[in-house]
Each structure stands twice: as C-alpha cells, then as structure tokens.
Design an enzyme around this catalytic site. Structure first.
Site, short mmCIF file in Angstrom:
data_model
loop_
_atom_site.label_atom_id
_atom_site.label_comp_id
_atom_site.label_asym_id
_atom_site.label_seq_id
_atom_site.Cartn_x
_atom_site.Cartn_y
_atom_site.Cartn_z
N LYS A 127 0.82 -1.21 0.00
CA LYS A 127 0.00 0.00 0.00
C LYS A 127 0.85 1.27 0.00
O LYS A 127 0.32 2.37 -0.04
CB LYS A 127 -0.95 -0.01 1.21
CG LYS A 127 -1.96 -1.15 1.16
CD LYS A 127 -2.84 -1.15 2.39
CE LYS A 127 -3.84 -2.30 2.38
NZ LYS A 127 -3.20 -3.62 2.50
N LYS A 162 -8.36 1.52 6.26
CA LYS A 162 -7.85 0.15 6.42
C LYS A 162 -6.45 0.18 7.02
O LYS A 162 -5.75 1.21 6.96
CB LYS A 162 -7.84 -0.59 5.08
CG LYS A 162 -7.13 0.13 3.94
CD LYS A 162 -7.39 -0.57 2.61
CE LYS A 162 -6.80 0.22 1.44
NZ LYS A 162 -7.08 -0.44 0.14
N ARG A 226 -13.48 -9.32 -9.00
CA ARG A 226 -13.98 -9.79 -7.71
C ARG A 226 -15.10 -8.84 -7.28
O ARG A 226 -14.85 -7.68 -6.99
CB ARG A 226 -12.85 -9.82 -6.68
CG ARG A 226 -11.68 -10.71 -7.12
CD ARG A 226 -10.46 -10.51 -6.25
NE ARG A 226 -9.96 -9.14 -6.33
CZ ARG A 226 -8.95 -8.66 -5.62
NH1 ARG A 226 -8.32 -9.45 -4.78
NH2 ARG A 226 -8.57 -7.41 -5.74
N ASP A 274 -4.39 -4.46 -7.95
CA ASP A 274 -5.83 -4.31 -7.77
C ASP A 274 -6.29 -3.02 -8.42
O ASP A 274 -5.69 -1.95 -8.18
CB ASP A 274 -6.19 -4.31 -6.28
CG ASP A 274 -5.85 -5.62 -5.60
OD1 ASP A 274 -5.75 -6.64 -6.30
OD2 ASP A 274 -5.67 -5.62 -4.37
N GLU A 282 -3.60 -1.11 -5.15
CA GLU A 282 -2.50 -1.83 -4.49
C GLU A 282 -1.63 -2.51 -5.53
O GLU A 282 -2.10 -2.87 -6.61
CB GLU A 282 -3.02 -2.90 -3.51
CG GLU A 282 -3.73 -2.36 -2.30
CD GLU A 282 -4.07 -3.45 -1.28
OE1 GLU A 282 -3.47 -4.54 -1.34
OE2 GLU A 282 -4.94 -3.19 -0.43
N ASN A 284 0.52 -5.84 -5.17
CA ASN A 284 0.78 -6.95 -4.25
C ASN A 284 2.02 -7.71 -4.68
O ASN A 284 2.06 -8.29 -5.77
CB ASN A 284 -0.42 -7.90 -4.22
CG ASN A 284 -1.68 -7.21 -3.72
OD1 ASN A 284 -1.88 -7.07 -2.53
ND2 ASN A 284 -2.52 -6.76 -4.65
#
Length: 315
Positions: A127, A162, A226, A274, A282, A284
């Site tokens: 992040k 978050k 998703r 993402d 993000e 990852n």
C-alpha cells in the site's frame, strides 16, 4: 541454462490451505510437473548461523485432490543455499516477523533465486509502493493523525479506512461523511496498530468489482474481477467476494505498461495489482493470489508462464 532441481517453498503450512483457490499450491504443482523436487517449510523454521541460512524442511509431494492434497517427508535440516529457487509465499501481515524473514533470505539471493526478490519485497510494502504512481490511484492519505483523517473525509465524502499492512480484506471499513462511528473506529485502530493507517477516496465503481490483474516479469497475463457481496464493502475472495471472468480495458493496459519498468527494476517476477474502475489501489508483491481463478475461467496458465520466467532468469 542452469538446471532447476530443488525448490524451497516458504509458506504457511500446506495442511491449512484451500487448494481450490491457493496460488502457492498451483505454482508448486507446476514445479512438481516439471520434475523439480519441492521442500516445504514455514517461516518460523528459518535459522541463521555462521553466515548460513538453514530451515527445518520436509520434502513435499502434491496432489490436486481435496482432502488428500499433500504428503510430507521426514523433517531435515536444510542448507537453503543448496536450493536452486525459493518461493517466498507466506501470507502477510507484513510485520517484523515477515521483514526478518526477508533479511535472512537476502543472504541467499540471487545465487539461490528467491521469488520475489526479498530485499525489494521488504522495501515495497503493497500500500506504499503503489503511491509512487499517485496519478494512477484514488486520492490517498497515510497517517495516524485523527485530525488529518477528519479533514480528508470532509473533503472526499465517503472514504475507505484500512490497516497499512493488512491483507485479505481484514479491517477494511467504508465510512461516509456523516458516519458517527469514526472516532471510535480510529480509537480501535490506534489500539490495534502501531503503524499509520491508510484512508482512500471511496470509489463507487467497486460495486461492479475490484479487478485483480496478474503480471509475470512485468507483463499482464491474466485477470479476474472480484465482486463484493451485497452488504459488504470488501471484494477480496477471503472476505466473500465473487470471482468472475474479465478482460483488460485500455486503461488497465496503460496502468500495467506504466508500472512495468518499476517491477522489472525490482526483480518482481510475480505481482498482482488491484484496480477499481480507472484506478489502481494496491501492488501486491508478497504472496499474490488469483492463479487458479484465472485458469478456472479459461484464462492463461499463469503458473506455467511464471516458471517459464523463472527458468529464463536462471539461464
């Protein structure tokens, strides 16, 4: 070409994985199919002594059979420098235990190829790394300062709050401008986490899905969308998100092209980004997932493409 024989897999214990959606399992199955020997160990089994890195490991045989998916041999003390490749695949949280494991694996890389490069994994939290591409992101704030977060929410309206080093959708909250629980939420975050938090502009496009795009050696090779459950702000599959097939848009191809040089520079052979609407949220690099879902919906065999890239890197 330097032949690959031995592959160490640093992961959460194989007994606890869900093989239907586990990318480490998919990668390992492909390695086994290529004739490589797999050695399984968990991060707490690492040791550093006299400049050498060891792990208490077990030779692993895998089967794509639910309820009977693995066999482990007897534990042995393994000098990890005898491995040709090590897959760094334990799940976050990205805490001091995770960071320490990257310091140990850094002693081995690149003579033993660690995927992904442990030094760059350590220096590229998912992040934070993404903030190097601020124009590709939603408006984002990283802080522990409650007043800063209040100002940000007033400006943005709805926000997502978050943990900075969380994963799998854990601790993700959608907070509207008039949400009276924000003070309590920040108190709870302050008690749970020593690090700053991350607040992002809420993107309504998330109701149509949060796309996971997989990249091998900087090139996009597959994607899944998703879709969050009706009453949930999170789209992560661990949190009940529904996977569905998808194609890359022109904007998503642009994002991938923009970040590719940075991924290659850092030696990231396998990455998952993402994307919500037109924005990347993000990058990852620790243990990206989505391999099995991509193949399930008729997409590329990402595991095979990844091992092709690893073999080229070892050449």
């Amino acid at each position: 070409m330097a032949k690959i024989v031995n592959v160490g897999v640093q992961m959460d214990h194989v007994s606890g994985i869900n093989i239907a959606g586990d990318s480490t399992f998919a990668m390992s199955l492909e390695a086994q199919a290529r004739g490589y020997r797999l050695f399984h160990y968990t991060p707490e089994k690492l040791s550093l002594r006299d400049g050498k890195v060891f792990a208490t490991a077990q030779q692993m045989t895998l089967r794509d059979v639910k309820g009977d998916h693995f066999t482990l041999g007897e534990p042995e003390r393994l000098d990890l420098s005898t491995m040709d490749v090590i897959m760094l695949r334990q799940d976050p949280p990205f805490d001091m235990a995770y960071i320490t494991s990257t310091h140990l694996l850094e002693r081995l890389h690149p003579k033993t190829l660690v995927v992904n490069d442990p030094a760059w994994v350590r220096n590229s939290p998912e992040k934070i790394f993404v903030t190097e591409f601020a124009d590709l992101m939603p408006k984002t704030l990283i802080t522990r300062d409650a007043a800063e977060i209040a100002r940000f929410r007033e400006e943005m309206g709805d926000i997502i709050l978050k943990p900075l080093y969380g994963n799998g959708g854990a601790g993700v909250f959608h907070s509207a401008r008039d949400d009276r629980n924000m003070s309590s939420l920040l108190e709870m975050f302050g008690q749970m986490f020593r690090e700053p938090f991350i607040a992002q502009e809420y993107l309504p496009a998330v109701r149509k899905g949060d796309k996971r795009i997989l990249l091998v050696d900087g090139e996009p090779v597959g994607a899944i969308n998703r879709v969050p459950a009706e009453h949930d702000a999170r789209s992560n599959m661990h949190a009940g998100g529904r996977p569905e097939p998808t194609e890359l848009t022109a904007r998503e191809k642009e994002i991938c092209a923009r970040i590719a040089p940075a991924l290659k520079e850092r030696g990231f052979l396998f990455v998952g980004i993402d994307v919500i609407g037109d924005y990347m949220t993000e990058i990852n690099v620790t243990s990206p997932t989505g391999i099995r879902e991509v193949k399930k919906f008729g997409g590329a065999d990402v595991s095979s493409l990844l091992w092709d890239a690893i073999e080229r890197k070892r050449a």
